[in-house]
Design a protein around this motif. Structure first.
Motif, PDB file in Angstrom:
ATOM      1  N   GLY A 222      33.566  37.658  45.334  1.00  0.00           N
ATOM      2  CA  GLY A 222      32.893  38.437  44.186  1.00  0.00           C
ATOM      3  C   GLY A 222      33.148  39.893  44.116  1.00  0.00           C
ATOM      4  O   GLY A 222      33.126  40.684  43.280  1.00  0.00           O
ATOM      5  N   ARG A 223      33.681  40.584  45.549  1.00  0.00           N
ATOM      6  CA  ARG A 223      33.712  42.139  45.444  1.00  0.00           C
ATOM      7  C   ARG A 223      35.263  42.354  45.050  1.00  0.00           C
ATOM      8  O   ARG A 223      35.547  43.418  44.915  1.00  0.00           O
ATOM      9  CB  ARG A 223      33.527  42.573  46.691  1.00  0.00           C
ATOM     10  CG  ARG A 223      32.089  42.306  46.974  1.00  0.00           C
ATOM     11  CD  ARG A 223      31.834  43.185  48.442  1.00  0.00           C
ATOM     12  NE  ARG A 223      30.120  42.738  48.717  1.00  0.00           N
ATOM     13  CZ  ARG A 223      29.760  42.759  50.126  1.00  0.00           C
ATOM     14  NH1 ARG A 223      30.739  43.728  50.742  1.00  0.00           N
ATOM     15  NH2 ARG A 223      28.599  42.683  50.235  1.00  0.00           N
ATOM     16  N   LEU A 224      36.021  41.458  44.737  1.00  0.00           N
ATOM     17  CA  LEU A 224      37.526  41.739  44.640  1.00  0.00           C
ATOM     18  C   LEU A 224      37.958  42.582  43.519  1.00  0.00           C
ATOM     19  O   LEU A 224      38.672  43.235  43.633  1.00  0.00           O
ATOM     20  CB  LEU A 224      38.447  40.245  44.648  1.00  0.00           C
ATOM     21  CG  LEU A 224      38.522  39.509  46.243  1.00  0.00           C
ATOM     22  CD1 LEU A 224      39.463  38.411  45.819  1.00  0.00           C
ATOM     23  CD2 LEU A 224      39.226  40.326  47.070  1.00  0.00           C
ATOM     24  N   GLY A 225      37.178  42.247  42.637  1.00  0.00           N
ATOM     25  CA  GLY A 225      37.436  43.119  41.170  1.00  0.00           C
ATOM     26  C   GLY A 225      37.103  44.364  41.403  1.00  0.00           C
ATOM     27  O   GLY A 225      37.854  45.264  40.982  1.00  0.00           O
ATOM     28  N   GLY A 226      35.856  44.745  41.913  1.00  0.00           N
ATOM     29  CA  GLY A 226      35.657  46.204  42.162  1.00  0.00           C
ATOM     30  C   GLY A 226      36.715  46.877  43.416  1.00  0.00           C
ATOM     31  O   GLY A 226      36.958  47.811  43.065  1.00  0.00           O
ATOM     32  N   TRP A 227      37.071  46.006  44.270  1.00  0.00           N
ATOM     33  CA  TRP A 227      37.953  46.616  45.139  1.00  0.00           C
ATOM     34  C   TRP A 227      39.479  46.928  44.461  1.00  0.00           C
ATOM     35  O   TRP A 227      39.917  47.903  44.814  1.00  0.00           O
ATOM     36  CB  TRP A 227      38.380  45.732  46.399  1.00  0.00           C
ATOM     37  CG  TRP A 227      36.981  45.724  47.328  1.00  0.00           C
ATOM     38  CD1 TRP A 227      36.057  46.636  47.314  1.00  0.00           C
ATOM     39  CD2 TRP A 227      36.760  44.769  48.308  1.00  0.00           C
ATOM     40  NE1 TRP A 227      35.202  46.318  48.294  1.00  0.00           N
ATOM     41  CE2 TRP A 227      35.466  45.255  49.022  1.00  0.00           C
ATOM     42  CE3 TRP A 227      37.511  43.784  48.611  1.00  0.00           C
ATOM     43  CZ2 TRP A 227      35.194  44.364  50.059  1.00  0.00           C
ATOM     44  CZ3 TRP A 227      37.091  42.707  49.499  1.00  0.00           C
ATOM     45  CH2 TRP A 227      35.711  43.183  50.218  1.00  0.00           C
ATOM     46  N   ALA A 228      39.736  46.142  43.477  1.00  0.00           N
ATOM     47  CA  ALA A 228      41.001  46.143  42.742  1.00  0.00           C
ATOM     48  C   ALA A 228      40.941  47.405  41.982  1.00  0.00           C
ATOM     49  O   ALA A 228      41.964  48.106  41.890  1.00  0.00           O
ATOM     50  CB  ALA A 228      41.163  44.935  42.127  1.00  0.00           C
ATOM     51  N   ALA A 229      39.810  47.586  41.413  1.00  0.00           N
ATOM     52  CA  ALA A 229      39.596  48.828  40.411  1.00  0.00           C
ATOM     53  C   ALA A 229      39.827  50.210  41.459  1.00  0.00           C
ATOM     54  O   ALA A 229      40.358  51.182  40.692  1.00  0.00           O
ATOM     55  CB  ALA A 229      38.244  48.994  39.666  1.00  0.00           C
TER      56      ALA A 229
END
Length: 134
Positions: free
Chosen positions: A84-91
């Protein structure tokens, strides 16, 4: 002294090496390898002070498979816990870097898990075919 960037590089001559180290020049490959203290002994012979490989201390194939399966499963659970944290890390860190790292993590975790699981299944089948289940 300045040299041209296209000037050929030269290595030190024998005279330069012996002058710097004080040791005689010996061309590579002319000295034989030192003899081992264990040459001529059978492989299973225990020598006082021998710290070599002990066949009895090696893990069995079944133990290695259990360890690999548990470790691979732990890596997979960790990956699914942070999915679930991948999107934030990608940003924050860049899409390509984050998803490439996640893909690499999942590939390694999956391979370790499936190697262990396949080995466990093969060991269990081998024991059940020989009637050696205990």
């Amino acid at each position: 002294m300045t040299t041209s960037p296209n000037a050929p590089m030269t290595s030190p001559t024998r005279r330069d090496i012996t002058a710097e180290t004080g040791l005689p020049y010996v061309p590579p490959g002319t000295i034989p390898a030192p003899a081992s203290a264990y040459d001529g002994l059978p492989r299973d012979t225990a020598v006082a002070g021998d710290r070599g490989w002990d066949r009895d201390s090696e893990l069995s194939q079944m133990s290695k498979a259990v360890i690999a399966t548990v470790f691979g499963l732990a890596l997979l659970i960790a990956a699914f816990a942070v999915i679930g944290r991948l999107g934030g890390w990608a940003a924050d860190y860049g899409t390509i870097l984050v998803y490439l790292a996640f893909f690499l993590w999942m590939s390694i975790a999956g391979r370790v898990f499936w190697w262990g699981a396949d080995t466990l299944i093969a060991e269990i089948r081998k024991k059940s075919n020989t009637g050696d289940c205990r």
